[in-house]
Design an enzyme around this catalytic site. Sequence first.
Site, PDB file in Angstrom:
ATOM      1  N   TYR A   1      73.947  35.514  24.370  1.00 38.05           N
ATOM      2  CA  TYR A   1      74.411  36.569  25.292  1.00 38.05           C
ATOM      3  C   TYR A   1      74.674  36.091  26.719  1.00 38.05           C
ATOM      4  O   TYR A   1      75.128  36.868  27.543  1.00 38.05           O
ATOM      5  CB  TYR A   1      73.452  37.765  25.318  1.00 38.05           C
ATOM      6  N   LYS A   2      74.406  34.807  27.008  1.00 39.16           N
ATOM      7  CA  LYS A   2      74.674  34.307  28.364  1.00 39.16           C
ATOM      8  C   LYS A   2      76.060  33.652  28.380  1.00 39.16           C
ATOM      9  O   LYS A   2      77.075  34.344  28.420  1.00 39.16           O
ATOM     10  CB  LYS A   2      73.592  33.326  28.799  1.00 39.16           C
TER      11      LYS A   2
ATOM     12  N   ASP B   1      65.332  24.368  24.222  1.00 35.37           N
ATOM     13  CA  ASP B   1      65.825  25.731  24.424  1.00 35.37           C
ATOM     14  C   ASP B   1      67.158  25.601  25.179  1.00 35.37           C
ATOM     15  O   ASP B   1      67.194  25.140  26.328  1.00 35.37           O
ATOM     16  CB  ASP B   1      64.797  26.527  25.238  1.00 35.37           C
TER      17      ASP B   1
ATOM     18  N   ARG C   1      70.533  33.508  42.543  1.00 34.99           N
ATOM     19  CA  ARG C   1      71.185  32.656  41.520  1.00 34.99           C
ATOM     20  C   ARG C   1      72.653  33.041  41.372  1.00 34.99           C
ATOM     21  O   ARG C   1      72.995  34.233  41.317  1.00 34.99           O
ATOM     22  CB  ARG C   1      70.530  32.852  40.148  1.00 34.99           C
TER      23      ARG C   1
ATOM     24  N   PHE D   1      61.212  29.189  31.212  1.00 29.76           N
ATOM     25  CA  PHE D   1      61.344  30.640  31.181  1.00 29.76           C
ATOM     26  C   PHE D   1      60.052  31.205  30.589  1.00 29.76           C
ATOM     27  O   PHE D   1      59.609  30.765  29.528  1.00 29.76           O
ATOM     28  CB  PHE D   1      62.561  31.041  30.328  1.00 29.76           C
TER      29      PHE D   1
HETATM   30  C1  LIG Z   1      65.559  29.878  28.796  1.00 35.37           C
HETATM   31  C2  LIG Z   1      65.240  31.157  28.101  1.00 35.37           C
HETATM   32  N1  LIG Z   1      64.431  31.133  27.028  1.00 35.37           N
HETATM   33  C3  LIG Z   1      64.098  32.257  26.375  1.00 35.37           C
HETATM   34  C4  LIG Z   1      64.580  33.477  26.774  1.00 35.37           C
HETATM   35  C5  LIG Z   1      64.150  34.708  26.033  1.00 35.37           C
HETATM   36  O1  LIG Z   1      65.179  35.157  25.213  1.00 35.37           O
HETATM   37  P1  LIG Z   1      64.998  36.463  24.317  1.00 35.37           P
HETATM   38  O2  LIG Z   1      64.699  37.590  25.227  1.00 35.37           O
HETATM   39  O3  LIG Z   1      66.347  36.598  23.652  1.00 35.37           O
HETATM   40  O4  LIG Z   1      63.919  36.212  23.352  1.00 35.37           O
HETATM   41  C6  LIG Z   1      65.438  33.560  27.874  1.00 35.37           C
HETATM   42  C7  LIG Z   1      65.974  34.842  28.319  1.00 35.37           C
HETATM   43  O5  LIG Z   1      66.675  34.991  29.282  1.00 35.37           O
HETATM   44  C8  LIG Z   1      65.761  32.366  28.573  1.00 35.37           C
HETATM   45  O6  LIG Z   1      66.547  32.362  29.633  1.00 35.37           O
END
Ligand SMILES: Cc1ncc(COP(=O)(O)O)c(C=O)c1O
Length: 437
Positions: free
Chosen positions: A247-248, A222, A396, A147
Amino acid sequence: MTTPDRTATSANPAGSPIPITRADCQQRDANDPLRKFRGEFLLPEGTIYLDGNSLGPRTNGSAERAQEVVADEWGTGLIGSWNSAGWWDLPAKLGEKVAGIVGGGAGSTVVTDTTSINLFKAASAALKMQAEDSPHRRVILTQRENFPSDIYMLQGLAEQLDDGYEVRLVDDEEVTAGFPTTMSDEVSLVVLTHVNYRTGRLFDMGTTTSAIHSGGALVIWDLCHTAGALPIDLAGSGADMAIGCTYKFLNGGPGSPAFIWVAEALQNRFSQPLSGWWSHAQPFEMAPDYRPADGIRRYLTGTQGILSMSVAELGLDIHSRVDMEQIREKSLALSDLFIDLVDERLADHPVEVVTPREHAHRGSQVSITHPEGFAVMSALIERGIIGDYREPEVLRFGLTPLYIGFTEVWDTVEALRDILDNRLWDTPAHKVRGAVT
Ligand SMILES: Cc1ncc(COP(=O)(O)O)c(C=O)c1O
């Protein structure tokens, strides 16, 4: 939403055709042991929600909990609620619940800040530990398809340190193979997202962690796309640190706080780069010198969003009552069905399943590509079937076993077939993009 009860035949891995009907799907839903959890989530009537891998739906009771925090705890309790309503202890209290869900072990996790910020803290602390033990190691590896925020945070940290650190991007195949070409004694840290957010590819935490440790590097996982989606044994895997959002799959609410976990052996070596007062050993001494708390409070920084955190607790409580093995079993059954139906029913269209077909490499989503993916998803959303779109060409579909059933998977693929067969995506309205896709 209903569609005609048509019969599909699809090839299973053994090659024999399986007739699948909508009635079969309804039967599977009727026998589903997780069905009782549906009532714990509130979704608009007529919606099939396949975006719980991006923003989980509202938990039952969340509006009432928010009202209680605002009216009673804030409104009446006022500042006394830091003690009387337990606000001060929420990061650790919720952290304990997350630890139970991801196999972190007691006293290992806090809920706080965002995933990006927690990554900054964890990566910074890991690099510092390595700099003490192996100062020549200056390379950080992460997935090319990670990400982007994770990559950006690492790049920002490397630049900030200005000490010869370099972020190198590796392909998913290299990770799955255990870093045969990229691991070396230059590598200090590896940061890996457990499931590729775009394709849904899952990486084996135990074997990958062992490969990284054999190369002398530390690893941060992560878990944004796996916490609450499948069984995780963080402590058992030997991982060093982990971060993730609530939040997911954990249904914490939009922008709900993230978590950070650190292996017990490293906890008191964790040096906090964002050394705010919440991480101080005695914050109310108001001492002019920083002294880190022992244990997990040292991962905190400053005052937290109590409203958001209080609502997030409801999602964690639901997941604390669920058998994660049961979730995984149903998640794979849902994604098997989705893939079989796509293979069979969308065969005349330029659609490709990009999610791995092997269970061991599949997270809790199915991703397919289509050259007009954005417009196709827009047409699907117009019908109340909500997935999302990611560049390039990827549609997705998050499969969340607590509130998605087999019939909804059937109806989704049937709607896709109708949209593609009849080119219903091919209108100007379906090509207009909002700020968030
Ligand atoms: C795999 C992953 N890492 C990091 C993040 C970033 O998260 P945040 O915006 O809460 O910092 C996301 C956001 O969707 C994500 O899917």
